[in-house]
Structure formats: structure tokens, C-alpha cells
Write a protein that holds these residues in place. Structure first.
Motif, PDB file in Angstrom:
ATOM      1  N   ASN A  73       0.855  -1.180   0.000  1.00  0.00           N
ATOM      2  CA  ASN A  73       0.000   0.000   0.000  1.00  0.00           C
ATOM      3  C   ASN A  73       0.896   1.236   0.000  1.00  0.00           C
ATOM      4  O   ASN A  73       2.005   1.204   0.538  1.00  0.00           O
ATOM      5  CB  ASN A  73      -0.908   0.018   1.224  1.00  0.00           C
TER       6      ASN A  73
ATOM      7  N   VAL B 118      -1.635  -5.720  -0.475  1.00  0.00           N
ATOM      8  CA  VAL B 118      -2.731  -6.474  -1.070  1.00  0.00           C
ATOM      9  C   VAL B 118      -2.116  -7.543  -1.968  1.00  0.00           C
ATOM     10  O   VAL B 118      -1.208  -7.255  -2.754  1.00  0.00           O
ATOM     11  CB  VAL B 118      -3.655  -5.561  -1.907  1.00  0.00           C
ATOM     12  N   THR B 119      -2.603  -8.777  -1.832  1.00  0.00           N
ATOM     13  CA  THR B 119      -2.097  -9.853  -2.684  1.00  0.00           C
ATOM     14  C   THR B 119      -2.576  -9.639  -4.114  1.00  0.00           C
ATOM     15  O   THR B 119      -3.520  -8.885  -4.357  1.00  0.00           O
ATOM     16  CB  THR B 119      -2.575 -11.240  -2.206  1.00  0.00           C
ATOM     17  N   ASP B 120      -1.940 -10.319  -5.045  1.00  0.00           N
ATOM     18  CA  ASP B 120      -2.327 -10.196  -6.453  1.00  0.00           C
ATOM     19  C   ASP B 120      -3.773 -10.609  -6.684  1.00  0.00           C
ATOM     20  O   ASP B 120      -4.404 -10.175  -7.636  1.00  0.00           O
ATOM     21  CB  ASP B 120      -1.389 -11.015  -7.342  1.00  0.00           C
ATOM     22  N   ASP B 121      -4.319 -11.458  -5.781  1.00  0.00           N
ATOM     23  CA  ASP B 121      -5.725 -11.867  -5.936  1.00  0.00           C
ATOM     24  C   ASP B 121      -6.662 -11.095  -4.988  1.00  0.00           C
ATOM     25  O   ASP B 121      -7.789 -11.506  -4.752  1.00  0.00           O
ATOM     26  CB  ASP B 121      -5.881 -13.379  -5.785  1.00  0.00           C
ATOM     27  N   GLY B 122      -6.187  -9.958  -4.430  1.00  0.00           N
ATOM     28  CA  GLY B 122      -7.065  -9.051  -3.705  1.00  0.00           C
ATOM     29  C   GLY B 122      -7.180  -9.209  -2.201  1.00  0.00           C
ATOM     30  O   GLY B 122      -8.008  -8.544  -1.581  1.00  0.00           O
ATOM     31  N   ARG B 123      -6.386 -10.055  -1.578  1.00  0.00           N
ATOM     32  CA  ARG B 123      -6.454 -10.230  -0.120  1.00  0.00           C
ATOM     33  C   ARG B 123      -5.603  -9.170   0.584  1.00  0.00           C
ATOM     34  O   ARG B 123      -4.474  -8.908   0.180  1.00  0.00           O
ATOM     35  CB  ARG B 123      -5.981 -11.629   0.263  1.00  0.00           C
ATOM     36  N   ASN B 124      -6.124  -8.580   1.676  1.00  0.00           N
ATOM     37  CA  ASN B 124      -5.383  -7.596   2.469  1.00  0.00           C
ATOM     38  C   ASN B 124      -4.427  -8.313   3.421  1.00  0.00           C
ATOM     39  O   ASN B 124      -4.807  -9.300   4.065  1.00  0.00           O
ATOM     40  CB  ASN B 124      -6.341  -6.724   3.275  1.00  0.00           C
TER      41      ASN B 124
ATOM     42  N   ASP C  31      -6.884  -9.528   7.788  1.00  0.00           N
ATOM     43  CA  ASP C  31      -7.369 -10.590   6.905  1.00  0.00           C
ATOM     44  C   ASP C  31      -6.307 -11.675   6.760  1.00  0.00           C
ATOM     45  O   ASP C  31      -6.571 -12.856   6.971  1.00  0.00           O
ATOM     46  CB  ASP C  31      -7.716 -10.021   5.523  1.00  0.00           C
TER      47      ASP C  31
END
Length: 154
Positions: free
Chosen positions: A56, A66-72, A92
Motif C-alpha cells: 500500500n 494487497v495480494t495479487d488476488d485481492g487479499r489484504n 485478513d
């Protein structure tokens, strides 16, 4: 990990720990351990190079990436033997690493924050807002995290 960036990190850490050793020699009663924001920033950069995540911008509350697949993800780093976990919120995903002086690192925990919170449910809140002394527990829980729940390495 990008070799040019890894080389720069390794060189910078060598200089940092040379300075720490000089301070320790000059004032043997003080440990001069590099802690806090500096260690956190180093860990975040190293994690962004090693894992499929994007940091971030600036300082953000509760999550660092944030992971490449959208996880914080909240990233916690130590050069020693202590990692912390927040008392008042559950990230998360939590990535805890122990850095080595050469810029390499050991993954202590990589997985959902709720698995850690479940282990800490009986602990009282601390004044600092952080649970500490979690290294052994994090390593133990990490062995049980399914691969599908981990942040993938690059």
C-alpha cells in the motif's frame, strides 16, 4: 527476488549492522537493536519482492499490502525473536518474517489472521495494543495452514 534490489538491501544491511556493532563496542551496556519503523519498512519491501503482493502507498491502517488476488495483508518483521499481533483488530492475512543480517529471511507465519486470533482468544488486552512473544505459536500454527490459504511466493 530481484537480484539488483536484493544486492542493494544486502549492502545496506551490512552497513547498518557494522554501525550497530561499532555502537555496541563504544557503549557495551546498550544493545542498539534496529527496531520499529525501520525494521517494518525493510520487511515490507522484502516481502513485496518475495511474495505475490503489492505494498500500500504510505502508512495504512491495519494492512500493509494487497495480494495479487485481492487479499489484504499485514506484514510483521523482526530481526530478533519477537513478532506481535494486534489486540483490537484481526488482519485478513498475516505474514510474519524473521530477517537475517544478509537480507534473507525465514517465514514464521503466512496465512489468515483469524487462525492466530483463535489461539489468542484467552489472552487479555495489553496497554500497547499488541500481543507479543508469539514466535513459537506462530511457527506451530503455520505448519497447519493449507497451501490454498497462503500468500504465494513469486
Amino acid at each position: 527476488m530481484d537480484q539488483a534490489i536484493q544486492g542493494k538491501i544486502e549492502e545496506a544491511l551490512k552497513g547498518l549492522f557494522t554501525a550497530v556493532s561499532m555502537l555496541q563496542d563504544a557503549y557495551p551496556g546498550k544493545p542498539f537493536t534496529p527496531d520499529g519503523r525501520l525494521v517494518g519498512d525493510i520487511g515490507e519491501v522484502v516481502a513485496s519482492l518475495a511474495y505475490e503482493l503489492t505494498l500500500n502507498e504510505g502508512l495504512t491502517k491495519h494492512h500493509d499490502a494487497v495480494t495479487d488476488d485481492g487479499r489484504n495483508v499485514q506484514i510483521k518483521t523482526t530481526f530478533g525473536t519477537s513478532l506481535t499481533f494486534p489486540v483490537h483488530h484481526v488482519p485478513d492475512y498475516y505474514l510474519g518474517i524473521r530477517m537475517n543480517r544478509d537480507g534473507s529471511f525465514e517465514e514464521i507465519y503466512n496465512g489468515p489472521g483469524h487462525l492466530i486470533q483463535a489461539q489468542l482468544s484467552g489472552r487479555k488486552a495489553t496497554k500497547t495494543g499488541l500481543h507479543g512473544g508469539l514466535m513459537a505459536m506462530l511457527k506451530r500454527i503455520n505448519q497447519q495452514v493449507p497451501d490454498s490459504e497462503r500468500i504465494p511466493k513469486r
